[in-house]
Design a protein around this motif. Sequence first.
Motif, PDB file in Angstrom:
ATOM      1  N   ALA A 214      -3.259  91.925  25.396  1.00  0.00           N
ATOM      2  CA  ALA A 214      -2.917  92.832  24.384  1.00  0.00           C
ATOM      3  C   ALA A 214      -2.605  94.112  24.792  1.00  0.00           C
ATOM      4  N   LEU A 215      -2.821  94.379  25.885  1.00  0.00           N
ATOM      5  CA  LEU A 215      -2.423  96.036  26.576  1.00  0.00           C
ATOM      6  C   LEU A 215      -1.287  95.735  26.981  1.00  0.00           C
ATOM      7  N   ASP A 216      -0.568  94.522  27.143  1.00  0.00           N
ATOM      8  CA  ASP A 216       1.033  94.773  27.469  1.00  0.00           C
ATOM      9  C   ASP A 216       1.634  94.798  25.994  1.00  0.00           C
ATOM     10  N   PRO A 217       2.510  95.453  25.383  1.00  0.00           N
ATOM     11  CA  PRO A 217       2.989  95.689  24.190  1.00  0.00           C
ATOM     12  C   PRO A 217       4.110  94.453  23.912  1.00  0.00           C
ATOM     13  N   THR A 218       4.567  94.000  24.900  1.00  0.00           N
ATOM     14  CA  THR A 218       5.700  93.262  24.777  1.00  0.00           C
ATOM     15  C   THR A 218       5.182  91.630  24.234  1.00  0.00           C
ATOM     16  N   VAL A 219       3.780  91.363  24.407  1.00  0.00           N
ATOM     17  CA  VAL A 219       3.290  90.132  24.203  1.00  0.00           C
ATOM     18  C   VAL A 219       3.107  89.982  22.614  1.00  0.00           C
ATOM     19  N   GLU A 220       3.472  88.843  22.163  1.00  0.00           N
ATOM     20  CA  GLU A 220       3.198  88.583  20.682  1.00  0.00           C
ATOM     21  C   GLU A 220       2.178  87.533  20.809  1.00  0.00           C
ATOM     22  N   PHE A 221       1.238  87.793  19.627  1.00  0.00           N
ATOM     23  CA  PHE A 221       0.400  86.597  19.526  1.00  0.00           C
ATOM     24  C   PHE A 221       0.103  85.984  18.268  1.00  0.00           C
ATOM     25  N   ARG A 222      -0.273  84.606  18.209  1.00  0.00           N
ATOM     26  CA  ARG A 222      -0.432  84.065  17.045  1.00  0.00           C
ATOM     27  C   ARG A 222      -1.600  83.316  17.102  1.00  0.00           C
ATOM     28  N   ILE A 223      -2.721  83.632  16.665  1.00  0.00           N
ATOM     29  CA  ILE A 223      -4.065  83.165  16.647  1.00  0.00           C
ATOM     30  C   ILE A 223      -4.897  82.446  15.544  1.00  0.00           C
ATOM     31  N   ALA A 224      -5.400  81.496  15.724  1.00  0.00           N
ATOM     32  CA  ALA A 224      -6.219  80.599  14.731  1.00  0.00           C
ATOM     33  C   ALA A 224      -7.660  80.697  15.171  1.00  0.00           C
ATOM     34  N   ASP A 225      -8.571  81.104  14.398  1.00  0.00           N
ATOM     35  CA  ASP A 225     -10.070  81.031  14.812  1.00  0.00           C
ATOM     36  C   ASP A 225     -10.791  79.913  13.842  1.00  0.00           C
ATOM     37  N   LEU A 226     -10.837  78.686  14.172  1.00  0.00           N
ATOM     38  CA  LEU A 226     -11.275  77.400  13.420  1.00  0.00           C
ATOM     39  C   LEU A 226     -12.731  77.378  13.233  1.00  0.00           C
ATOM     40  N   LYS A 227     -13.354  78.751  13.456  1.00  0.00           N
ATOM     41  CA  LYS A 227     -14.637  78.685  13.237  1.00  0.00           C
ATOM     42  C   LYS A 227     -15.045  79.818  12.001  1.00  0.00           C
ATOM     43  N   GLY A 228     -14.020  80.925  12.341  1.00  0.00           N
ATOM     44  CA  GLY A 228     -14.038  81.581  10.824  1.00  0.00           C
ATOM     45  C   GLY A 228     -15.190  82.712  10.754  1.00  0.00           C
ATOM     46  N   HIS A 229     -15.750  82.985  11.976  1.00  0.00           N
ATOM     47  CA  HIS A 229     -16.974  84.044  11.870  1.00  0.00           C
ATOM     48  C   HIS A 229     -16.571  85.459  12.258  1.00  0.00           C
ATOM     49  N   GLY A 230     -14.994  85.802  12.584  1.00  0.00           N
ATOM     50  CA  GLY A 230     -14.676  87.058  12.536  1.00  0.00           C
ATOM     51  C   GLY A 230     -14.956  87.651  13.850  1.00  0.00           C
ATOM     52  N   ASP A 231     -14.728  86.318  15.078  1.00  0.00           N
ATOM     53  CA  ASP A 231     -14.831  86.652  16.574  1.00  0.00           C
ATOM     54  C   ASP A 231     -13.501  87.344  16.958  1.00  0.00           C
ATOM     55  N   TRP A 232     -12.281  86.870  16.175  1.00  0.00           N
ATOM     56  CA  TRP A 232     -10.973  87.529  16.682  1.00  0.00           C
ATOM     57  C   TRP A 232     -10.557  88.428  15.358  1.00  0.00           C
ATOM     58  N   ARG A 233     -11.226  89.148  14.709  1.00  0.00           N
ATOM     59  CA  ARG A 233     -11.022  90.074  13.627  1.00  0.00           C
ATOM     60  C   ARG A 233     -10.336  91.332  14.076  1.00  0.00           C
ATOM     61  N   MET A 234     -10.704  91.812  15.487  1.00  0.00           N
ATOM     62  CA  MET A 234     -10.098  93.014  15.923  1.00  0.00           C
ATOM     63  C   MET A 234      -8.619  92.860  16.149  1.00  0.00           C
ATOM     64  N   PHE A 235      -7.957  91.383  16.156  1.00  0.00           N
ATOM     65  CA  PHE A 235      -6.581  91.355  16.288  1.00  0.00           C
ATOM     66  C   PHE A 235      -5.775  91.634  15.093  1.00  0.00           C
ATOM     67  N   LEU A 236      -6.468  91.895  14.126  1.00  0.00           N
ATOM     68  CA  LEU A 236      -5.720  92.353  12.952  1.00  0.00           C
ATOM     69  C   LEU A 236      -4.763  93.495  13.232  1.00  0.00           C
ATOM     70  N   GLY A 237      -3.651  93.457  12.917  1.00  0.00           N
ATOM     71  CA  GLY A 237      -2.597  94.446  13.247  1.00  0.00           C
ATOM     72  C   GLY A 237      -1.813  94.327  14.699  1.00  0.00           C
ATOM     73  N   LEU A 238      -2.461  93.236  15.559  1.00  0.00           N
ATOM     74  CA  LEU A 238      -1.923  93.098  16.781  1.00  0.00           C
ATOM     75  C   LEU A 238      -1.304  91.503  16.829  1.00  0.00           C
ATOM     76  N   ALA A 239      -1.753  90.456  16.131  1.00  0.00           N
ATOM     77  CA  ALA A 239      -1.273  89.287  16.022  1.00  0.00           C
ATOM     78  C   ALA A 239      -0.499  89.129  14.723  1.00  0.00           C
ATOM     79  N   THR A 240       0.588  88.466  14.863  1.00  0.00           N
ATOM     80  CA  THR A 240       1.494  88.501  13.786  1.00  0.00           C
ATOM     81  C   THR A 240       0.920  87.374  12.832  1.00  0.00           C
ATOM     82  N   ILE A 241       0.171  86.414  13.391  1.00  0.00           N
ATOM     83  CA  ILE A 241      -0.725  85.396  12.494  1.00  0.00           C
ATOM     84  C   ILE A 241      -1.821  85.300  12.820  1.00  0.00           C
TER      85      ILE A 241
END
Length: 697
Positions: free
Chosen positions: A392-419
């Motif tokens: 994520a420290l490379d600004p050229t990379v686009e992320f699309r993320i799915a967390d099928l557990k849903g406990h907020g482990d990837w919540r910090m990617f709000l504003g970084l991931a397009t999905i």
Amino acid sequence: MTPANGTAVNSREKTLKLVTTPAPTAPVENAPSPDPAEKRRRIRLRKLRAAFADERVRDTFRLAVRHISYVAGGARIVTRRAWDGRTTARYERMQRTAEIAGNLEEAKEWEERAHRFRQARHQRRMELLAAPQKTAKAVVVSGCLGAGGLLALGAAVAWATGDPAYLLAPTMLVIDLIHWAFIIGIVVWGPMKLAGPALGLFALWRVGQQRQSAPQWALPAKQRVTDEPITPSIVVKALRDLGIGDLRKAIRAMEDAGASMLSPIVIAGCGVEVDITLPSGVSTEEVMNKRRKFAENLGRHEHEVYITVAPAARTVRVWIADSGALDEPVPASPLVTDPDMTADYKTGRAPWGPDLRGDAVLISLYQKHVLITGLSNQGKTAALRALALWLALDPTVEFRIADLKGHGDWRMFLGLATILIEGPTDDHVADVTEMVEDVFDEMQRRLLAPAGTVFPPLVCIIDEAQVAYGCGAKGPDGRPYGGAKATSRYFKAVKGIHDQGRAVNVTIWEGTQDPTNENLPKRSREGNHIRAALVLGTKSQAEMALGETPVEKGAAPHKLRQGLDKGQLVAAGEGVPLAAGQVSVNVRTHFIDGDAAAEIADRAMELRSRVTTLSRPEAVEDRDELADLEVVLNGEERVRTPEVLHRLKNLDKAYYELWDGGRLRRLLIDAGEDTGTYKGYPVVNRDRVLRALANRE
């Protein structure tokens, strides 16, 4: 007859009465008395056990054993030194060591030294044979010269004093000195006979104490060595005691007691490493299957010894950790300690953690599909997230993320991931499937771009992917969203990205739990470039996660300790730094907690423009694509594919804007038909479209 029968009956009744009547309290006559010797032995045994239960008795016993062992060990050491000093044993030993190491020049040098030693020893022995004659001659000559000198000295004194009695005075003085020396010797000799052996025993005791020749359990607590250094003799002894008959016989038959099997033992991080060339008839698999026993023979736990197949034939490479070194905490990630760290997708390497040797493991993620699997709650999400946070420290990379557990482990990617999709339900699986299909469509669009076009990296991450592979929900068209079969929309999209995505910088990362053929299909797991596994339950699961070859050569995630080795994984594949001949590496991954991950994500957002994160792919109007295709054909028998695409876009530009020939062909293939060609041009046949509609119905 009657009296006889009556007597018999009465006798039987008396016998039964004796059997059933309780024993009298009075002692039975002629009963065997206990053996006095046995009784005394039992009493002594009880007293002995009671004595050894006393800590003072045990300390006294240790003290006695310790000092006796010092004397015995000192005698052994002094004897060895004397033997080495009087014979060529030391030279022969060093010569064999040099030959085993392949250093022929050094071996020749030691052979020459041994030859010179033999010559000097022979010369000394010849001189010793001639010594009695020379000694007798020297005694006679010295006596004559001494007597003459004393008489000359006496004559000089007599001449000076004018008294002839002084002529023998020097001679008498020497005689008196000899007399007194004899008297002193007689007085001292008695105590010396007693003190000499005591001094000798003390000298031996001192040598043994300096070398700590007593058993470890008998040494004082502060001198006991719990981490015994690994030496060639210890390694060979551990091999000999593995219970492999051919190996034990071969070691005993070797002149060097097995030392020729070992390479030099070298320090490797928090342990040592050695290559072992096995004798003929012993396979590497036999030794690798005895890992636990081998570790215990070395005084280590099983997780502190790792055995892999070395590049040379019939050779295993053994890494032995220092006792307790692997239980030390893993240092903090450089992402946490270095606030100025940045990333480069193409040339950079992600800091994942130290290996068992303590060296940093840096992973290349450039155009790499990634799979991480393991049992539940062993650090899978943290290991996958650590790679994503670095990237994520490379600004050229686009992320699309799915967390099928849903406990907020990837919540910090709000504003970084397009999905960012979070949740375990069938609806979430449907959203994830559409997200992955959109990524696949983006890959198709890029593949049709002009040659030389450079595309920004697109990374699709699905954590808890086993939820998608295990989902049986179906879409409006009757096709299942998830599942492990060829009809699964999710599986087909993942497979398509694995096949061609890396060529246009489109990659997919998956994290799964407890892999099986149902929740991690073979075709899906084998499409990844980097495959890593945390602790797993069985060897078959390890082969699913990493492949059969790494497991056959020593990769053993199923040997990790559940709970205790949390966060430690075995990684293999492209992008993983491996030494020559290695097929896998054990990584103790850095753990980045939620707060630290949020701080890293904030730094990443400062390097790029904040994006609006969607909770699902952008919704578009649902259309019946096959029906639209029939409409735009307008009753014609066949229409060229570019014209069909043009008509579809005129029908609904927002929906069909990104469609191309590949997407149109996939629509028909999914319905059991295909496009065709006519006079060399790609076309869509109306009959095939009608059959596709009939198949769907």
